[in-house]
Motif scaffolding. Structure first.
Motif, PDB file in Angstrom:
ATOM      1  N   THR A  81       0.982  -1.078   0.022  1.00  0.00           N
ATOM      2  CA  THR A  81      -0.096   0.570  -0.218  1.00  0.00           C
ATOM      3  C   THR A  81       0.882   0.894  -0.247  1.00  0.00           C
ATOM      4  N   VAL A  82       0.223   2.141  -0.864  1.00  0.00           N
ATOM      5  CA  VAL A  82       1.419   4.124  -1.035  1.00  0.00           C
ATOM      6  C   VAL A  82       0.398   4.813  -0.789  1.00  0.00           C
ATOM      7  N   ALA A  83       0.950   5.753  -0.163  1.00  0.00           N
ATOM      8  CA  ALA A  83      -0.322   6.994   0.068  1.00  0.00           C
ATOM      9  C   ALA A  83      -0.399   7.609  -1.519  1.00  0.00           C
ATOM     10  N   GLU A  84       0.738   7.723  -2.281  1.00  0.00           N
ATOM     11  CA  GLU A  84      -0.024   8.598  -3.117  1.00  0.00           C
ATOM     12  C   GLU A  84       1.338   7.482  -4.614  1.00  0.00           C
ATOM     13  N   ILE A  85       0.816   7.765  -5.367  1.00  0.00           N
ATOM     14  CA  ILE A  85       1.342   7.630  -6.641  1.00  0.00           C
ATOM     15  C   ILE A  85       0.725   7.758  -8.035  1.00  0.00           C
ATOM     16  N   ASP A  86       1.627   7.960  -9.282  1.00  0.00           N
ATOM     17  CA  ASP A  86       0.662   8.196 -10.486  1.00  0.00           C
ATOM     18  C   ASP A  86      -0.260   7.670 -11.358  1.00  0.00           C
ATOM     19  N   SER A  87      -0.018   6.131 -10.981  1.00  0.00           N
ATOM     20  CA  SER A  87      -0.825   5.395 -11.394  1.00  0.00           C
ATOM     21  C   SER A  87      -0.702   3.470 -10.902  1.00  0.00           C
ATOM     22  N   THR A  88      -1.455   2.620 -10.287  1.00  0.00           N
ATOM     23  CA  THR A  88      -0.949   1.461  -9.717  1.00  0.00           C
ATOM     24  C   THR A  88       0.037   0.500 -11.707  1.00  0.00           C
ATOM     25  N   ASN A  89      -1.064   0.726 -12.554  1.00  0.00           N
ATOM     26  CA  ASN A  89      -0.994   0.212 -13.408  1.00  0.00           C
ATOM     27  C   ASN A  89       0.771   0.446 -13.669  1.00  0.00           C
ATOM     28  N   ALA A  90       0.626   1.620 -13.938  1.00  0.00           N
ATOM     29  CA  ALA A  90       1.774   2.054 -14.911  1.00  0.00           C
ATOM     30  C   ALA A  90       2.924   2.066 -13.727  1.00  0.00           C
ATOM     31  N   ALA A  91       2.791   2.439 -12.380  1.00  0.00           N
ATOM     32  CA  ALA A  91       4.305   1.802 -11.566  1.00  0.00           C
ATOM     33  C   ALA A  91       4.241   0.551 -11.931  1.00  0.00           C
ATOM     34  N   LEU A  92       3.903  -0.563 -12.157  1.00  0.00           N
ATOM     35  CA  LEU A  92       3.573  -2.343 -11.997  1.00  0.00           C
ATOM     36  C   LEU A  92       4.627  -2.390 -13.634  1.00  0.00           C
ATOM     37  N   LEU A  93       3.436  -1.232 -14.974  1.00  0.00           N
ATOM     38  CA  LEU A  93       4.289  -1.283 -15.671  1.00  0.00           C
ATOM     39  C   LEU A  93       5.913  -1.238 -15.724  1.00  0.00           C
ATOM     40  N   ALA A  94       6.431  -0.111 -15.511  1.00  0.00           N
ATOM     41  CA  ALA A  94       8.098   0.276 -14.675  1.00  0.00           C
ATOM     42  C   ALA A  94       8.397  -0.821 -14.275  1.00  0.00           C
ATOM     43  N   ARG A  95       7.946  -1.526 -12.899  1.00  0.00           N
ATOM     44  CA  ARG A  95       9.087  -2.550 -13.027  1.00  0.00           C
ATOM     45  C   ARG A  95       9.254  -4.058 -13.701  1.00  0.00           C
ATOM     46  N   LEU A  96       7.935  -4.224 -14.420  1.00  0.00           N
ATOM     47  CA  LEU A  96       8.506  -4.947 -15.388  1.00  0.00           C
ATOM     48  C   LEU A  96       9.054  -4.362 -16.233  1.00  0.00           C
ATOM     49  N   GLY A  97       9.298  -2.787 -16.749  1.00  0.00           N
ATOM     50  CA  GLY A  97       9.924  -2.755 -17.807  1.00  0.00           C
ATOM     51  C   GLY A  97      11.675  -2.912 -17.222  1.00  0.00           C
ATOM     52  N   LEU A 126     -19.762   0.647 -11.164  1.00  0.00           N
ATOM     53  CA  LEU A 126     -19.871   0.808  -9.800  1.00  0.00           C
ATOM     54  C   LEU A 126     -18.364   0.233  -9.808  1.00  0.00           C
ATOM     55  N   ALA A 127     -16.954  -0.188 -10.719  1.00  0.00           N
ATOM     56  CA  ALA A 127     -16.722  -0.628 -10.768  1.00  0.00           C
ATOM     57  C   ALA A 127     -15.883  -0.951 -12.228  1.00  0.00           C
ATOM     58  N   GLY A 128     -14.746  -0.929 -11.781  1.00  0.00           N
ATOM     59  CA  GLY A 128     -13.700  -0.521 -13.652  1.00  0.00           C
ATOM     60  C   GLY A 128     -12.050  -1.889 -13.771  1.00  0.00           C
ATOM     61  N   ILE A 129     -12.602  -2.160 -15.091  1.00  0.00           N
ATOM     62  CA  ILE A 129     -11.258  -3.037 -14.646  1.00  0.00           C
ATOM     63  C   ILE A 129     -10.274  -2.937 -16.593  1.00  0.00           C
ATOM     64  N   LEU A 130      -8.673  -2.225 -16.075  1.00  0.00           N
ATOM     65  CA  LEU A 130      -7.785  -1.881 -17.079  1.00  0.00           C
ATOM     66  C   LEU A 130      -6.835  -3.037 -17.255  1.00  0.00           C
ATOM     67  N   LEU A 131      -6.987  -3.470 -18.459  1.00  0.00           N
ATOM     68  CA  LEU A 131      -5.635  -4.233 -18.447  1.00  0.00           C
ATOM     69  C   LEU A 131      -4.371  -4.142 -19.671  1.00  0.00           C
ATOM     70  N   GLU A 132      -2.760  -3.666 -19.305  1.00  0.00           N
ATOM     71  CA  GLU A 132      -2.100  -3.613 -19.918  1.00  0.00           C
ATOM     72  C   GLU A 132      -0.942  -4.472 -20.325  1.00  0.00           C
ATOM     73  N   ARG A 133      -0.690  -4.547 -21.257  1.00  0.00           N
ATOM     74  CA  ARG A 133       0.472  -6.088 -20.818  1.00  0.00           C
ATOM     75  C   ARG A 133       2.158  -5.378 -21.496  1.00  0.00           C
ATOM     76  N   HIS A 134       2.822  -6.355 -21.040  1.00  0.00           N
ATOM     77  CA  HIS A 134       3.900  -6.253 -21.100  1.00  0.00           C
ATOM     78  C   HIS A 134       5.116  -7.607 -21.092  1.00  0.00           C
ATOM     79  N   ALA A 135       5.300  -7.783 -22.108  1.00  0.00           N
ATOM     80  CA  ALA A 135       5.971  -9.017 -22.925  1.00  0.00           C
ATOM     81  C   ALA A 135       4.877  -9.897 -21.914  1.00  0.00           C
ATOM     82  N   ASP A 136       5.315 -10.855 -20.914  1.00  0.00           N
ATOM     83  CA  ASP A 136       4.234 -12.748 -21.334  1.00  0.00           C
ATOM     84  C   ASP A 136       3.418 -11.643 -19.872  1.00  0.00           C
ATOM     85  N   ALA A 137       3.621 -11.037 -19.396  1.00  0.00           N
ATOM     86  CA  ALA A 137       2.711 -10.169 -18.689  1.00  0.00           C
ATOM     87  C   ALA A 137       1.826  -9.545 -18.770  1.00  0.00           C
TER      88      ALA A 137
END
Length: 238
Positions: free
Chosen positions: A4-20, A109-120
């Motif tokens: 858990t983080v207090a503030e971030i630009d985007s959780t998706n973007a952060a995980l994509l950056a880590r994978l990158g 009520l809710a939404g989902i966003l998928l973004e791919r990096h290689a095999d993840a």
């Protein structure tokens, strides 16, 4: 395994950056934010950063024997639907809308966003727990407004468990059963919908289910069938 983080630009973007950067992100790990400053949804829409809502992302690692990755949006929808029903027992008219929304009485009520990096595949999920954002031309609702206030951290733990259960089934060849479960929780076959088709403009017809790969099917007024591979279905009159 929930970070858990207090503030971030985007959780998706952060995980994509880590994978990158070559980091290994295990399935079952989640990144959840109190606030997002640059959250986003499908087609570049803003993803509300309302404090108290759930905003988080996780990763599915693709295997050679898996179904098509696009079906993960529907699998994630099942997980969200399941945890909402657990947190709000008796909630009626809670339906999945292809490919990535959960609606209650037509309000999002809710939404989902998928973004791919290689095999993840990074799976981002946003759920209005305490706050329903104002979205142009779209009704929204929160669990709190529906009388089912749920703490974000409790919701996160339950969602992680539901997601892990359906993801394991997806990896283990149970996509046909998951597909049927999605259809049982979705807007009914025959529902009038419209979709913006990049090649043909706005197309309207009756929802005719999803094919074996999770592609939406529309029956047009002339009786022909059209497969919808991309875009968002809008419920006509909803």
């Amino acid at each position: 395994m929930i970070e858990t983080v207090a503030e971030i630009d985007s959780t998706n973007a952060a995980l994509l950056a880590r994978l990158g950067r070559g980091e290994v992100i295990d399935e079952g790990a989640w990144l959840v934010a109190d606030r997002q400053t640059a959250g986003r949804g499908r087609a570049g829409r803003v993803w509300s950063d309302g404090y108290g809502n759930f905003m988080g992302s996780t990763v599915a690692q693709l295997r050679a024997t898996d179904p098509l990755p696009q079906s993960l949006a529907l699998v994630a929808g099942l997980a969200v639907h399941g945890v909402v029903q657990e947190c709000a027992p008796g909630l009626t008219d809670c339906l999945l809308k292809w490919p990535n929304d959960l609606l209650v009485s037509g309000a999002k009520l809710a939404g989902i966003l998928l973004e791919r990096h290689a095999d993840a595949v990074v799976v981002g999920i946003g759920v209005n727990l305490s706050f329903a954002p104002d979205v142009p031309d779209r009704a929204t609702v929160s669990l709190a407004r529906l009388g089912h206030g749920t703490a974000r951290d409790v919701f996160a733990e339950r969602l992680a468990a539901h997601w892990q259960a359906v993801l394991t089934r997806w990896h283990c060849g149970e996509w046909p059963a998951l597909r049927q479960e999605w259809l049982l929780r979705a807007h009914p076959v025959g529902t009038q919908v419209s979709v913006k088709d990049p090649s043909h403009g706005t197309v309207s017809g009756a929802f005719a289910g999803i094919d074996d790969n999770g592609v939406a099917l529309l029956r047009l007024a002339d009786g022909s069938m059209r497969a919808i591979h991309a875009g968002d279905l809008d419920l006509v009159g909803g």
